[in-house]
Write a protein that holds these residues in place. Structure first.
Motif, PDB file in Angstrom:
ATOM      1  N   GLN A 104     -16.193 -62.559  -2.426  1.00  0.00           N
ATOM      2  CA  GLN A 104     -15.404 -61.476  -2.992  1.00  0.00           C
ATOM      3  C   GLN A 104     -14.876 -60.596  -1.864  1.00  0.00           C
ATOM      4  OE1 GLN A 104     -15.013 -61.307  -6.269  1.00  0.00           O
ATOM      5  NE2 GLN A 104     -14.077 -59.317  -6.631  1.00  0.00           N
ATOM      6  N   VAL A 105     -13.602 -60.261  -1.940  1.00  0.00           N
ATOM      7  CA  VAL A 105     -12.959 -59.393  -0.951  1.00  0.00           C
ATOM      8  C   VAL A 105     -12.229 -58.282  -1.692  1.00  0.00           C
ATOM      9  CG1 VAL A 105     -11.236 -59.247   0.876  1.00  0.00           C
ATOM     10  CG2 VAL A 105     -12.687 -61.284   0.697  1.00  0.00           C
ATOM     11  N   GLN A 106     -12.465 -57.065  -1.274  1.00  0.00           N
ATOM     12  CA  GLN A 106     -11.724 -55.927  -1.820  1.00  0.00           C
ATOM     13  C   GLN A 106     -10.815 -55.374  -0.739  1.00  0.00           C
ATOM     14  OE1 GLN A 106     -14.990 -53.461  -3.298  1.00  0.00           O
ATOM     15  NE2 GLN A 106     -14.540 -54.158  -5.382  1.00  0.00           N
ATOM     16  N   LEU A 107      -9.600 -55.029  -1.122  1.00  0.00           N
ATOM     17  CA  LEU A 107      -8.586 -54.609  -0.158  1.00  0.00           C
ATOM     18  C   LEU A 107      -8.021 -53.241  -0.529  1.00  0.00           C
ATOM     19  CD1 LEU A 107      -6.667 -58.009  -0.072  1.00  0.00           C
ATOM     20  CD2 LEU A 107      -8.405 -57.226   1.534  1.00  0.00           C
ATOM     21  N   VAL A 108      -7.879 -52.386   0.479  1.00  0.00           N
ATOM     22  CA  VAL A 108      -7.317 -51.055   0.268  1.00  0.00           C
ATOM     23  C   VAL A 108      -6.252 -50.806   1.328  1.00  0.00           C
ATOM     24  CG1 VAL A 108      -7.750 -48.592   0.152  1.00  0.00           C
ATOM     25  CG2 VAL A 108      -9.476 -50.203  -0.719  1.00  0.00           C
ATOM     26  N   GLU A 109      -5.009 -50.598   0.871  1.00  0.00           N
ATOM     27  CA  GLU A 109      -3.909 -50.315   1.792  1.00  0.00           C
ATOM     28  C   GLU A 109      -3.747 -48.814   2.005  1.00  0.00           C
ATOM     29  OE1 GLU A 109      -2.392 -53.708  -0.983  1.00  0.00           O
ATOM     30  OE2 GLU A 109      -3.506 -51.823  -1.146  1.00  0.00           O
ATOM     31  N   SER A 110      -3.234 -48.465   3.176  1.00  0.00           N
ATOM     32  CA  SER A 110      -2.897 -47.080   3.473  1.00  0.00           C
ATOM     33  C   SER A 110      -1.787 -47.066   4.516  1.00  0.00           C
ATOM     34  CB  SER A 110      -4.120 -46.315   3.974  1.00  0.00           C
ATOM     35  OG  SER A 110      -4.600 -46.880   5.175  1.00  0.00           O
ATOM     36  N   GLY A 111      -1.226 -45.876   4.742  1.00  0.00           N
ATOM     37  CA  GLY A 111      -0.224 -45.733   5.785  1.00  0.00           C
ATOM     38  C   GLY A 111       1.213 -45.661   5.301  1.00  0.00           C
ATOM     39  N   GLY A 112       1.421 -45.823   4.008  1.00  0.00           N
ATOM     40  CA  GLY A 112       2.773 -45.713   3.488  1.00  0.00           C
ATOM     41  C   GLY A 112       3.250 -44.269   3.512  1.00  0.00           C
ATOM     42  N   GLY A 113       4.539 -44.088   3.207  1.00  0.00           N
ATOM     43  CA  GLY A 113       5.086 -42.743   3.173  1.00  0.00           C
ATOM     44  C   GLY A 113       6.597 -42.766   3.174  1.00  0.00           C
ATOM     45  N   LEU A 114       7.157 -41.587   3.431  1.00  0.00           N
ATOM     46  CA  LEU A 114       8.610 -41.421   3.482  1.00  0.00           C
ATOM     47  C   LEU A 114       9.041 -41.327   4.939  1.00  0.00           C
ATOM     48  CD1 LEU A 114      11.373 -40.772   2.152  1.00  0.00           C
ATOM     49  CD2 LEU A 114      10.654 -38.361   2.164  1.00  0.00           C
ATOM     50  N   VAL A 115      10.033 -42.121   5.312  1.00  0.00           N
ATOM     51  CA  VAL A 115      10.512 -42.136   6.692  1.00  0.00           C
ATOM     52  C   VAL A 115      12.022 -42.311   6.685  1.00  0.00           C
ATOM     53  CG1 VAL A 115      10.166 -44.630   6.936  1.00  0.00           C
ATOM     54  CG2 VAL A 115      10.121 -43.166   8.967  1.00  0.00           C
ATOM     55  N   GLN A 116      12.676 -41.793   7.696  1.00  0.00           N
ATOM     56  CA  GLN A 116      14.125 -41.962   7.814  1.00  0.00           C
ATOM     57  C   GLN A 116      14.455 -43.348   8.357  1.00  0.00           C
ATOM     58  OE1 GLN A 116      15.562 -38.651  10.205  1.00  0.00           O
ATOM     59  NE2 GLN A 116      16.078 -37.521   8.347  1.00  0.00           N
ATOM     60  N   ALA A 117      15.638 -43.811   8.031  1.00  0.00           N
ATOM     61  CA  ALA A 117      16.096 -45.087   8.557  1.00  0.00           C
ATOM     62  C   ALA A 117      16.012 -45.091  10.080  1.00  0.00           C
ATOM     63  CB  ALA A 117      17.520 -45.353   8.107  1.00  0.00           C
ATOM     64  N   GLY A 118      15.525 -46.195  10.623  1.00  0.00           N
ATOM     65  CA  GLY A 118      15.322 -46.304  12.054  1.00  0.00           C
ATOM     66  C   GLY A 118      13.930 -45.916  12.507  1.00  0.00           C
ATOM     67  N   GLY A 119      13.167 -45.332  11.613  1.00  0.00           N
ATOM     68  CA  GLY A 119      11.819 -44.911  11.956  1.00  0.00           C
ATOM     69  C   GLY A 119      10.796 -46.021  11.848  1.00  0.00           C
ATOM     70  N   SER A 120       9.539 -45.646  12.035  1.00  0.00           N
ATOM     71  CA  SER A 120       8.434 -46.606  12.039  1.00  0.00           C
ATOM     72  C   SER A 120       7.284 -46.134  11.176  1.00  0.00           C
ATOM     73  CB  SER A 120       7.920 -46.812  13.470  1.00  0.00           C
ATOM     74  OG  SER A 120       8.912 -47.342  14.313  1.00  0.00           O
ATOM     75  N   LEU A 121       6.558 -47.097  10.651  1.00  0.00           N
ATOM     76  CA  LEU A 121       5.314 -46.834   9.939  1.00  0.00           C
ATOM     77  C   LEU A 121       4.336 -47.951  10.276  1.00  0.00           C
ATOM     78  CD1 LEU A 121       6.388 -45.839   6.292  1.00  0.00           C
ATOM     79  CD2 LEU A 121       5.253 -44.361   7.956  1.00  0.00           C
ATOM     80  N   ARG A 122       3.053 -47.629  10.203  1.00  0.00           N
ATOM     81  CA  ARG A 122       2.030 -48.642  10.391  1.00  0.00           C
ATOM     82  C   ARG A 122       1.150 -48.681   9.159  1.00  0.00           C
ATOM     83  NH1 ARG A 122      -3.265 -48.673  14.301  1.00  0.00           N
ATOM     84  NH2 ARG A 122      -3.202 -50.869  14.953  1.00  0.00           N
ATOM     85  N   LEU A 123       1.168 -49.802   8.471  1.00  0.00           N
ATOM     86  CA  LEU A 123       0.322 -49.985   7.300  1.00  0.00           C
ATOM     87  C   LEU A 123      -1.012 -50.584   7.732  1.00  0.00           C
ATOM     88  CD1 LEU A 123       2.848 -51.423   4.699  1.00  0.00           C
ATOM     89  CD2 LEU A 123       2.387 -49.043   5.313  1.00  0.00           C
ATOM     90  N   THR A 124      -2.063 -50.134   7.057  1.00  0.00           N
ATOM     91  CA  THR A 124      -3.401 -50.639   7.308  1.00  0.00           C
ATOM     92  C   THR A 124      -3.978 -51.192   6.016  1.00  0.00           C
ATOM     93  OG1 THR A 124      -3.785 -49.043   9.083  1.00  0.00           O
ATOM     94  CG2 THR A 124      -5.727 -50.005   8.046  1.00  0.00           C
ATOM     95  N   CYS A 125      -4.649 -52.302   6.121  1.00  0.00           N
ATOM     96  CA  CYS A 125      -5.338 -52.912   4.986  1.00  0.00           C
ATOM     97  C   CYS A 125      -6.803 -53.044   5.374  1.00  0.00           C
ATOM     98  CB  CYS A 125      -4.745 -54.272   4.671  1.00  0.00           C
ATOM     99  SG  CYS A 125      -5.636 -55.203   3.401  1.00  0.00           S
ATOM    100  N   ALA A 126      -7.655 -52.250   4.738  1.00  0.00           N
ATOM    101  CA  ALA A 126      -9.085 -52.289   5.000  1.00  0.00           C
ATOM    102  C   ALA A 126      -9.755 -53.201   3.984  1.00  0.00           C
ATOM    103  CB  ALA A 126      -9.664 -50.885   4.917  1.00  0.00           C
ATOM    104  N   ALA A 127     -10.537 -54.150   4.483  1.00  0.00           N
ATOM    105  CA  ALA A 127     -11.175 -55.131   3.611  1.00  0.00           C
ATOM    106  C   ALA A 127     -12.686 -54.972   3.616  1.00  0.00           C
ATOM    107  CB  ALA A 127     -10.805 -56.533   4.069  1.00  0.00           C
ATOM    108  N   SER A 128     -13.263 -55.234   2.471  1.00  0.00           N
ATOM    109  CA  SER A 128     -14.715 -55.300   2.375  1.00  0.00           C
ATOM    110  C   SER A 128     -15.092 -56.718   1.996  1.00  0.00           C
ATOM    111  CB  SER A 128     -15.231 -54.311   1.333  1.00  0.00           C
ATOM    112  OG  SER A 128     -14.748 -54.669   0.043  1.00  0.00           O
ATOM    113  N   GLY A 129     -16.277 -57.133   2.409  1.00  0.00           N
ATOM    114  CA  GLY A 129     -16.678 -58.503   2.096  1.00  0.00           C
ATOM    115  C   GLY A 129     -16.801 -59.331   3.363  1.00  0.00           C
TER     116      GLY A 129
END
Length: 124
Positions: A1-26
């Motif tokens: 069994q694996v549980q997944l939780v994403e984070s790091g989303g948001g509002l950004v202007q075109a040309g910008g950057s974001l880093r998404l993280t997926c934390a897993a358990s299991g």
């Protein structure tokens, strides 16, 4: 069994950057290929990127190739999606997923565990 939780989303202007993280358990996380998918309003969930269990092999959709980078840290049970040069058409809910195969793929039904998603909005 694996549980997944994403984070790091948001509002950004075109040309910008974001880093998404997926934390897993299991304990099985480090053996599983992982993928990122996204779903925009009124559209089907689509493949974005995937990575094999060791991190030595990756794949990207044509729409994000050269702009996004997927990586993983098995010691931290985490998968990342670095998103650069973001465009308004990247706006979607982004989902992390764990494959039920020994290989990664761009086929949604090859993935058995899914996170709840994180919203990414890119303004023009």
């Amino acid at each position: 069994q694996v549980q997944l939780v994403e984070s790091g989303g948001g509002l950004v202007q075109a040309g910008g950057s974001l880093r998404l993280t997926c934390a897993a358990s299991g304990r099985a996380f480090s053996t599983k290929p992982m993928g990122w998918f996204r779903q925009a309003p009124g559209k089907e969930r689509e493949f974005v990127s995937a990575i094999n269990w060791s991190g030595s092999s990756t794949a990207y959709s044509d729409s994000v190739k050269g702009r996004f980078n997927i990586s993983r840290d098995n010691a931290k049970n985490t998968v990342y999606l670095q998103m650069n040069s973001l465009k308004p058409e990247d706006t979607a809910v982004y989902y992390c997923a764990a494959s039920k195969r020994t290989y990664y793929s761009d086929y949604r039904k090859d993935y058995e565990y899914w996170g709840q998603g994180t919203q990414v909005t890119v303004s023009s």
